[in-house]
Design an enzyme around this catalytic site. Structure first.
Site, PDB file in Angstrom:
ATOM      1  N   GLU A  95       0.824  -1.203   0.000  1.00  0.00           N
ATOM      2  CA  GLU A  95       0.000   0.000   0.000  1.00  0.00           C
ATOM      3  C   GLU A  95       0.858   1.254   0.000  1.00  0.00           C
ATOM      4  O   GLU A  95       1.953   1.282   0.562  1.00  0.00           O
ATOM      5  CB  GLU A  95      -0.945  -0.011   1.205  1.00  0.00           C
ATOM      6  CG  GLU A  95      -2.010  -1.084   1.039  1.00  0.00           C
ATOM      7  CD  GLU A  95      -3.095  -1.058   2.095  1.00  0.00           C
ATOM      8  OE1 GLU A  95      -4.233  -1.380   1.744  1.00  0.00           O
ATOM      9  OE2 GLU A  95      -2.822  -0.747   3.263  1.00  0.00           O
ATOM     10  N   CYS A 108       3.508   8.532   1.216  1.00  0.00           N
ATOM     11  CA  CYS A 108       3.981   7.600   2.241  1.00  0.00           C
ATOM     12  C   CYS A 108       4.159   6.250   1.557  1.00  0.00           C
ATOM     13  O   CYS A 108       3.191   5.666   1.071  1.00  0.00           O
ATOM     14  CB  CYS A 108       2.935   7.538   3.354  1.00  0.00           C
ATOM     15  SG  CYS A 108       3.310   6.324   4.607  1.00  0.00           S
ATOM     16  N   CYS A 115       6.227  -6.890   7.078  1.00  0.00           N
ATOM     17  CA  CYS A 115       7.326  -6.413   7.920  1.00  0.00           C
ATOM     18  C   CYS A 115       7.817  -7.563   8.787  1.00  0.00           C
ATOM     19  O   CYS A 115       7.026  -8.344   9.287  1.00  0.00           O
ATOM     20  CB  CYS A 115       6.846  -5.258   8.801  1.00  0.00           C
ATOM     21  SG  CYS A 115       8.199  -4.394   9.638  1.00  0.00           S
ATOM     22  N   CYS A 119       6.085  -5.167  15.907  1.00  0.00           N
ATOM     23  CA  CYS A 119       5.639  -4.135  16.845  1.00  0.00           C
ATOM     24  C   CYS A 119       4.186  -4.427  17.235  1.00  0.00           C
ATOM     25  O   CYS A 119       3.350  -4.678  16.371  1.00  0.00           O
ATOM     26  CB  CYS A 119       5.780  -2.750  16.229  1.00  0.00           C
ATOM     27  SG  CYS A 119       7.488  -2.376  15.781  1.00  0.00           S
ATOM     28  N   CYS A 122       1.046  -2.346  15.627  1.00  0.00           N
ATOM     29  CA  CYS A 122       1.038  -2.037  14.193  1.00  0.00           C
ATOM     30  C   CYS A 122       0.348  -3.142  13.406  1.00  0.00           C
ATOM     31  O   CYS A 122       0.659  -4.328  13.581  1.00  0.00           O
ATOM     32  CB  CYS A 122       2.470  -1.869  13.698  1.00  0.00           C
ATOM     33  SG  CYS A 122       2.567  -1.491  11.933  1.00  0.00           S
ATOM     34  N   CYS A 342      -1.411   5.901   9.778  1.00  0.00           N
ATOM     35  CA  CYS A 342      -0.210   5.203  10.269  1.00  0.00           C
ATOM     36  C   CYS A 342      -0.586   3.874  10.906  1.00  0.00           C
ATOM     37  O   CYS A 342      -1.480   3.817  11.740  1.00  0.00           O
ATOM     38  CB  CYS A 342       0.480   5.987  11.388  1.00  0.00           C
ATOM     39  SG  CYS A 342       1.051   7.583  10.929  1.00  0.00           S
TER      40      CYS A 342
END
Ligand code: SAH
Length: 367
Positions: A95, A108, A115, A119, A122, A342
């Site tokens: 994305e 962004c 990933c 975290c 997230c 975010c």
């Protein structure tokens, strides 16, 4: 990646492209010409490159291609934010988000499919990890976004800023990220200044040290906690690279670069990291570091147990930092109606870490 056999010209920065042309027996300046066509002209067809000889165009057609990610969906938020789901291979999508503001237009971008870090707050982390993006897939996000916005009359502003705050940890995909940054800053490509390109990292210290002599883009560091104990929980990478060492590396990165500051990102999680006492601890920790703080209200996603701090709590936290002389900005949540804020980016990841499977198993065990 056996799907494509031709060389993708988007995978080369200027230096790479110059080498490519000289090895073909061509002049190095062909690189500038081709860069201009691709990035400034938005051209993906060799026939349009009219200042190249016909024979060179034929040769390029036979051996190379200009391959960009493919738009699967494009969503427009009420606040003008645009989110694209982009296919990068038959199984994976990433994305990319464009955020228009009065004085700038920020893209962004993602650096990895998923990933590898985990975290806890997230949503990308929940998707697991498949692979690094190639240079072409990173710079291709700018190419595609530019092109798509030309068809939207409302978006007359070009991309003025780029932040690596999409999916992935950019410093774990070092070479490709550096080549893509070179293209962003190359006058024959996008010509962005170093202040307008920001790498956001969870704090991969050795990569930060490697980055310094290669580029001096702006640095944002996802801190999120004032103590190692809490940061270990939120950003597990902290167990490997704890706060004190991380801050020393940050200081080193900006040293010598006049008037530069590191932006520390701090997600506001209710009852977890948002007390006035933690704000005071943060002030102490950041003492002596050229720092700005960006408070990010937590953006929820399905399955999370975290909640966003109240506005009053965020304001108090900010006031403590400001009174201690730290420049602090609370980031405005943008594009949350289309899950573009975010930590909400998810894409479509063929998970190779089995994280999704493990997580689902854990959940069924608990119920
Ligand atoms: N891997 C990079 C880029 C991640 S995304 C990094 O860690 O910096 C950019 C920012 O969004 C990071 O600061 C990240 O911690 C933050 N973020 C992640 N999930 C979030 C969420 N759910 N709400 C708000 N911010 C989040």
């Amino acid at each position: 990646m056996t799907e494509h056999t031709k060389v993708n010209l988007l995978d080369f920065d200027r230096q790479g492209l110059e080498t490519f042309f000289t090895e073909m027996g061509e002049k190095a300046f062909r690189a500038s010409q081709v860069l201009k066509w691709i990035y400034q002209g938005g051209v993906d067809n060799f026939d349009d490159m009219t200042n190249l000889s016909k024979s060179l165009r034929e040769l390029l057609k036979q051996n190379t291609e200009i391959r960009t990610p493919e738009i699967v969906t494009q969503q427009l938020s009420d606040d003008g934010t645009i989110k694209w789901l982009l296919r990068v291979d038959s199984g994976n999508c990433i994305e990319t988000v464009f955020i228009p503001e009065s004085d700038r237009g920020t893209l962004c971008i993602s650096s990895q499919v998923g990933c590898a870090l985990d975290c806890s707050f997230c949503s990308t982390a929940q998707q697991g990890f498949n692979r690094n993006l190639s240079t072409g897939e990173i710079i291709g996000q700018l190419w595609v976004a530019n092109k798509a916005m030309q068809c939207l009359p409302r978006y007359d502003r070009v991309i003025s800023n780029v932040v690596f705050m999409g999916m992935g940890e950019p410093l774990l995909n070092f070479e490709n990220v550096v080549s893509a940054i070179n293209l962003m800053m190359d006058d024959n490509a996008y010509g962005l200044s170093k202040r307008r390109v920001t790498i956001s990292t969870s704090g991969v210290i050795p990569a930060l040290q490697r980055l310094k002599p290669l580029t001096d883009v702006s640095l944002a560091v996802s801190l999120h906690a004032p103590t190692d104990e809490l940061r270990n929980e939120l950003v597990p990478l902290n167990k490997k690279y704890p706060i004190k060492q991380l801050l020393a590396a940050c200081k080193d990165y900006v040293e010598g670069a006049a008037r530069r500051k590191v932006t520390f990102e701090y997600v506001m999680l209710e009852g977890v990291n948002d007390s006035p006492e933690q704000a005071r601890q943060l002030v102490k920790v950041l003492k002596g570091i050229p720092a700005k703080v960006n408070l990010i209200p937590f953006n929820p996603f399905p399955g999370t147990n975290y909640r966003v701090s109240s506005q009053a709590r965020i304001d108090t936290f900010r006031d403590v930092l400001m009174q201690a002389g730290l420049i602090t900005v609370t980031r405005k949540t943008r594009g949350d109606d289309i899950d573009a804020a975010c930590g909400q980016l998810a894409g479509k990841v063929l998970d190779r870490t089995k994280r999704q499977t493990r997580r689902n198993a854990d959940e069924s065990f608990r119920t």
